[in-house]
Design a protein around this motif. Sequence first.
Motif, mmCIF file in Angstrom:
data_model
loop_
_atom_site.group_PDB
_atom_site.id
_atom_site.type_symbol
_atom_site.label_atom_id
_atom_site.label_comp_id
_atom_site.label_asym_id
_atom_site.label_seq_id
_atom_site.Cartn_x
_atom_site.Cartn_y
_atom_site.Cartn_z
ATOM 1 N N ILE A 102 5.669 6.556 -0.080
ATOM 2 C CA ILE A 102 4.040 6.529 -0.080
ATOM 3 C C ILE A 102 3.644 6.263 1.509
ATOM 4 O O ILE A 102 2.712 7.078 2.083
ATOM 5 N N ALA A 103 4.406 5.675 2.174
ATOM 6 C CA ALA A 103 4.402 5.374 3.739
ATOM 7 C C ALA A 103 4.517 6.829 4.166
ATOM 8 O O ALA A 103 3.783 7.086 5.211
ATOM 9 N N LEU A 104 5.243 7.650 4.169
ATOM 10 C CA LEU A 104 5.516 9.034 4.593
ATOM 11 C C LEU A 104 4.767 10.028 3.938
ATOM 12 O O LEU A 104 4.905 11.347 4.262
ATOM 13 N N GLY A 105 3.861 9.765 2.827
ATOM 14 C CA GLY A 105 3.165 10.909 2.248
ATOM 15 C C GLY A 105 4.065 11.942 1.699
ATOM 16 O O GLY A 105 3.612 12.976 1.342
ATOM 17 N N ASP A 106 5.268 11.204 1.079
ATOM 18 C CA ASP A 106 6.253 12.221 0.317
ATOM 19 C C ASP A 106 5.936 12.362 -1.276
ATOM 20 O O ASP A 106 6.723 11.414 -1.815
ATOM 21 N N TRP A 107 4.736 13.074 -1.563
ATOM 22 C CA TRP A 107 4.638 13.089 -2.937
ATOM 23 C C TRP A 107 5.586 13.871 -3.658
ATOM 24 O O TRP A 107 5.883 13.672 -4.852
ATOM 25 N N ALA A 108 6.546 14.673 -3.016
ATOM 26 C CA ALA A 108 7.677 15.261 -3.856
ATOM 27 C C ALA A 108 8.440 14.325 -4.341
ATOM 28 O O ALA A 108 9.209 14.471 -5.286
ATOM 29 N N ARG A 123 -2.018 12.299 -5.942
ATOM 30 C CA ARG A 123 -3.241 11.175 -6.113
ATOM 31 C C ARG A 123 -2.330 9.969 -5.672
ATOM 32 O O ARG A 123 -3.233 9.039 -5.107
ATOM 33 N N ILE A 124 -1.484 9.601 -6.089
ATOM 34 C CA ILE A 124 -0.581 8.292 -5.846
ATOM 35 C C ILE A 124 -0.530 7.918 -4.404
ATOM 36 O O ILE A 124 -0.611 7.124 -3.962
ATOM 37 N N VAL A 125 -0.058 9.149 -3.696
ATOM 38 C CA VAL A 125 0.521 8.971 -2.243
ATOM 39 C C VAL A 125 -0.966 8.826 -1.422
ATOM 40 O O VAL A 125 -1.308 7.942 -0.760
ATOM 41 N N LEU A 126 -2.063 9.754 -1.978
ATOM 42 C CA LEU A 126 -3.505 9.686 -1.311
ATOM 43 C C LEU A 126 -4.082 7.999 -1.482
ATOM 44 O O LEU A 126 -4.494 7.579 -0.464
ATOM 45 N N LEU A 128 -2.762 5.248 -2.345
ATOM 46 C CA LEU A 128 -1.762 4.160 -2.136
ATOM 47 C C LEU A 128 -1.316 4.189 -0.653
ATOM 48 O O LEU A 128 -0.643 2.954 -0.192
ATOM 49 N N LYS A 129 -1.449 5.240 0.188
ATOM 50 C CA LYS A 129 -0.870 5.203 1.493
ATOM 51 C C LYS A 129 -1.420 3.959 2.259
ATOM 52 O O LYS A 129 -0.576 3.582 2.980
ATOM 53 N N ASP A 130 -2.477 3.626 2.310
ATOM 54 C CA ASP A 130 -3.028 2.477 3.159
ATOM 55 C C ASP A 130 -2.482 1.180 2.604
ATOM 56 O O ASP A 130 -2.671 0.070 3.285
ATOM 57 N N LYS A 131 -1.999 0.985 1.441
ATOM 58 C CA LYS A 131 -1.621 -0.104 0.928
ATOM 59 C C LYS A 131 0.167 -0.288 0.901
ATOM 60 O O LYS A 131 0.467 -1.561 1.023
ATOM 61 N N ALA A 132 0.749 0.662 1.622
ATOM 62 C CA ALA A 132 2.004 0.651 1.780
ATOM 63 C C ALA A 132 2.398 -0.654 2.818
ATOM 64 O O ALA A 132 3.461 -1.227 2.692
ATOM 65 N N PRO A 133 1.753 -0.562 3.800
ATOM 66 C CA PRO A 133 2.074 -1.721 4.797
ATOM 67 C C PRO A 133 2.287 -3.061 4.494
ATOM 68 O O PRO A 133 3.081 -3.809 4.549
ATOM 69 N N GLY A 134 1.129 -3.504 3.601
ATOM 70 C CA GLY A 134 0.862 -4.606 3.078
ATOM 71 C C GLY A 134 2.121 -5.053 2.188
ATOM 72 O O GLY A 134 2.585 -6.171 2.200
ATOM 73 N N VAL A 135 2.569 -4.053 1.142
ATOM 74 C CA VAL A 135 3.424 -4.181 0.339
ATOM 75 C C VAL A 135 4.901 -4.443 0.919
ATOM 76 O O VAL A 135 5.780 -5.264 0.702
#
Length: 227
Positions: A102-108, A123-126, A128-135
């Motif tokens: 998710i941080a890398l936008g690697d939806w594949a 859709r998941i990557v789009l 949640l991308k901003d949530k990745a740093p917090g997790v």
Amino acid sequence: MIGKLTGRLDYRTADHILIDVRGVGYIVYCSDRTMAALPGPGEAVSLFTDMVVREDLMQLYGFLSLVEKEWHRLLCSVQGVGAKVSLAILGALGPDGVSRAIALGDWASVKAAKGVGPKTAQRIVLDLKDKAPGVMAMGGTVAEAMDGPALEVVELVEAAPASARKPAARASSGAAAASAGALSALSNLGYGPSEAAAAVAEAAATFPDAGEADLIRAALKLLAPKG
């Protein structure tokens, strides 16, 4: 809400286990990866849990760490993603793998999980991308959380001995802590959360056994101006 269960593993099936907590049995559904890391029947086990209650359903889902539980919560917040799909993604990638993808936008990579189509993965990557740093930053507390009651404990009994925990779970905890430390260091240097998370995720994917200091160095090289 039931936030954590500690007891004895009574039995296990393909997708769920029963934990005996002083005579009360709790059925808990887990990802394939979590199932593989659990001890055998009769041994002590401790899982963080998320409880889903609806008119026609009441189920518990179990996780080895707070990071895994948080990703499950976030994945289920995405339109079209339910608990089954979330567990499939966590089973295929693991919490660290989900963080990287998710941080890398690697939806594949997300699409590789069973039952996940390309549109859902994107859709998941789009979403949640901003949530990745917090997790990812939560990884620094994973080891502590696995050894102590960070959440509500239901009928606490003898905790699982360190020797009963699978090496894979301990390794994942160390990798998460290293990534969290590297992310914190980059943030202190002034890098934005998203770019720092992407750099750390790429560095961790390239050097999976790297410690915190090595991850910082590798991430800084990725963030250095090109040309």
